[in-house]
Design a protein around this motif. Structure first.
Motif: not given
Length: 734
Positions: A350, A353, A672-673, A676, A679-680
């Motif tokens: 984080n 990023e 982008k969200k 993310d 990825k999570e």
């Protein structure tokens, strides 16, 4: 189901022995109604209330109070009915008494007809009202009669009579019912005997007669001087006489209704034609009333619908907001839980990023600022150019308008100067003419005055000569008396000749003077009357002098008087002819003057018409100029509107570009969200796999418990392997 909570009480309308009446409003629709509230103590009270509701429900008429429903709440029974805005007939009669007025014949007959229709609708269903009085007859806004309060009404089964306890108000009872009551003074009460009596339809007819009588006279038919209604008066006495204004047919009908014998009272019978005509009238009135009510209802319904729709929309929005908030709260909870579990693992990621994102955002912000600054500068330059062009154009327009105004103003001044010059020339000409006329008049007046002076001098000289001659004649007469008769005769002949010659000369001079004066009078107009009066006075004086002379000469010359008289008559005739000729000449001159005046008036009218035409032409020119100016202004406005429209289009395009760029940025942000989140999710799966591997390792350790040393070595090797995997995963994520 009807409920008490659906209605709101407005005010109390009346209270009686059987219940109370209230004005109410329906909360949902806002409609005005009336309910009759009756307290129920036993079964008899419930039966009475239900019978009244059934009679209203089963007997519908245009002249009965309309029934809307019934319900019972605890120990009270409610009947919903129509609301009549004008109140009852008692209120109407009291209002007439206050104003000291009388009901009109048309109004009286209309009420009478509607009441008979209401009673007929009950009697045709074998129902007796038993309580007819002005307090139970109601009126709407359109003066339509509605008969109500059927609490005392009863149904006749098979026969035309009903045996029960007496009902109604005593002042409106027929005599056959009052005979059974004890003798007492009847006040306005509802006291009734407990014993049952017979009541028929004729009782209602008697009460109808009392109501109509009271509408005509504003008094009870059996009231005494104090206004009290006694039992004995109703039973024994005749009703007080009706006024002379009431029609005979109506008088007879009312007296028949108030008859003591019930068999002689008329019953309600109608011809079909009369019914049809009245029904049509009433139907037309109802249609009009219904239309008005429907229009009001539609307006209210529309208003209410709009309110409901707005309220529903608000509720929907609030619900959507609540649902969104709840969903967001749930998502936030899940995310928070996941974050707590994964904070330790992803702190480094984080941080990196965030650092990268901040760098990118700073770069993007700088770029956007530069672009905005460039666009602003471009817009300002364009606006300055446009403003300069617009100002330059406006200045040119203003200069052109000012030039046009100056030219118009100069033209107007030239026209005004030309008109002033023309008016000045005309005024000068008129002044010269008036001066010439005045000079001519003055010269003419001076000539007349000189002539009058000369004539006066001549007359004075003649009078002096005559006096001298008279004096000489007197002396000679004295001398001649002494002389002989011959000399006297000779002297007389000479005197006669001289007198005749003098008379002729005086008449000739008088005629000349008169002709001159009349000629001057005809020319001078207004000054003629004064001169004529003077001439008359002088003529009168001359006549008197002549008469005196003639009298003197007549005394002297009696013998020759006849001849002189004959000559005078001839002279008078000649004088009369001359006067007539002068009058004809005067009339001709007056006619010529009238013709001249008419010509002058015609010329003036022609000049006025010319001025009007000239004025119209000027107005038309002005209107044309105004139209041209108006058309120019409209063209200029159109040009300005076109320019404004173009500018707006350009601004819209720029705004659309900005919106498009913002949308692109939002899309990038969403992408982008999403990345993310993915990825999570991948990290979560990896964590689960690691946890599963650890569980398997523990099981293997349990199996290899015997071999501790070998197990320790194997554990070290296994602990190294997950650390290597985690490092590889971190590199792959970076």
């Amino acid at each position: 189901m009807l409920k008490k909570s659906d209605y709101r009480v407005v005010r109390a309308l009346g209270h009686g022995s059987f219940g109370s009446v209230f004005q109410i409003t329906e909360i949902a629709s806002g409609k005005q109604l009336v309910w009759k509230r009756m307290t129920i103590v036993n079964d008899e009270d419930r039966k009475m209330a239900l019978s009244e509701a059934e009679i209203l429900q089963n007997n519908k008429s245009d002249y009965l109070v309309e029934y809307y429903g019934q319900f019972e709440d605890e120990s009270e029974f409610y009947i919903l009915m129509e609301y009549c805005e004008k109140g009852d007939l008692r209120k109407y009669i009291n209002h007439l008494r206050e104003l000291k007025a009388i009901t009109s014949e048309d109004m009286l007959l209309d009420i009478f007809a509607q009441l008979t229709e209401a009673i007929f609708s009950l009697h045709s269903a074998n129902i007796i009202h038993r309580d007819l009085k002005p307090e139970n007859v109601f009126m709407t806004d359109n003066f339509i009669i509605k008969l109500g309060d059927l609490g005392m009404a009863r149904v006749i089964m098979g026969t035309q009579q009903h045996l029960s306890r007496i009902g109604g108000t005593i002042q409106y009872f027929p005599p056959e019912l009052l005979i059974q009551i004890e003798e007492s003074e009847i006040a306005k009460t509802d006291l009734r005997p407990q014993e049952p009596v017979i009541q028929t339809k004729q009782c209602d007819m008697f009460s109808l007669g009392v109501i109509i009588y009271e509408l005509i006279t504003l008094k009870h038919p059996f009231a005494d001087q104090n206004g009290e209604v006694l039992r004995t008066n109703i039973i024994k006495c005749k009703p007080n006489p009706l006024p002379n204004n009431t029609p005979e047919s109506l008088k007879q009908l009312i007296m028949q209704l108030l008859c003591k014998d019930p068999t002689q009272r008329p019953s309600i019978q109608k011809n079909k034609k009369e019914k049809h005509q009245k029904k049509n009238k009433i139907k037309n009135q109802k249609k009009k009333n219904k239309k008005e009510k429907n229009q009001k209802k539609n307006k209210k319904e529309k208003h209410q619908k709009n309110k409901k729709e707005k309220h529903q929309k608000k509720n929907k929005k609030e619900k959507n907001k609540k649902n969104k908030k709840e969903k967001q709260q749930k998502k936030n909870k899940v995310k928070n839980q996941q974050k707590k579990n994964n904070n330790e693992k992803h702190q480094k990621k984080n941080k990196k990023e965030k650092h990268q994102k901040l760098n990118k955002e700073e770069k993007n912000q700088k770029k956007n600022k530069k672009e905005k600054h460039q666009k602003k500068n471009q817009k300002e330059k364009q606006q300055k150019k446009k403003n300069n062009k617009g100002k330059h154009q406006k200045k040119n327009k203003k200069e052109k308008q000012q030039k046009n105004k100056k030219e118009k103003h100069q033209k107007k001044k030239k026209k005004e100067k030309n008109q002033k010059n023309k008016n000045g020339k005309q005024q000068k000409k008129n002044k010269v003419k008036n001066q010439k006329k005045n000079n001519n008049k003055e010269k003419h007046q001076k000539k007349e005055e000189e002539e009058e002076k000369k004539e006066d001098e001549k007359k004075e000289e003649e009078e002096k000569k005559e006096k001298k001659k008279d004096h000489k004649d007197k002396k000679e007469d004295k001398d001649k008396k002494e002389d002989k008769d011959k000399k006297d005769k000779h002297h007389k002949e000479k005197g006669k000749d001289e007198s005749s010659e003098e008379d002729k000369k005086g008449q000739v001079q008088h005629d000349k003077n008169k002709e001159k004066k009349e000629h001057h009078k005809e020319k001078d107009g207004k000054g003629e009357e004064k001169k004529e009066e003077k001439d008359k006075d002088e003529h009168h004086k001359d006549k008197k002098k002549e008469e005196k002379k003639k009298d003197k000469k007549h005394e002297d010359d009696k013998d020759k008087g006849k001849k002189d008289h004959h000559k005078k008559e001839e002279d008078k005739k000649d004088h009369h002819k001359k006067d007539e000729d002068k009058k004809d000449h005067h009339k001709k001159e007056e006619g010529e003057k009238k013709v001249e005046t008419e010509k002058k008036e015609d010329k003036k009218e022609d000049k006025k018409e010319d001025k009007k035409e000239h004025h119209k032409k000027d107005e038309e020119k002005k209107e044309e100029e105004k139209k041209k100016d108006h058309s120019k202004k409209e063209e200029e406005k159109k040009d300005e509107k076109k320019k404004d429209h173009k500018d707006k289009k350009e601004d819209k395009k720029e705004e659309e570009k900005k919106d498009h760029s913002k949308k692109d940025e939002k899309k990038d942000h969403k992408d982008k969200k999403d990345k993310d989140e993915k990825k999570e999710e991948g990290e979560k799966k990896d964590d689960k796999k690691d946890h599963h591997k650890k569980d398997e390792k523990k099981e293997k350790e349990d199996k290899k418990g015997k071999k501790k040393e070998k197990g320790d070595d194997s554990d070290k090797g296994e602990e190294k392997s997950p650390n290597v995997v985690q490092a590889q995963d971190i590199k792959g994520d970076a």
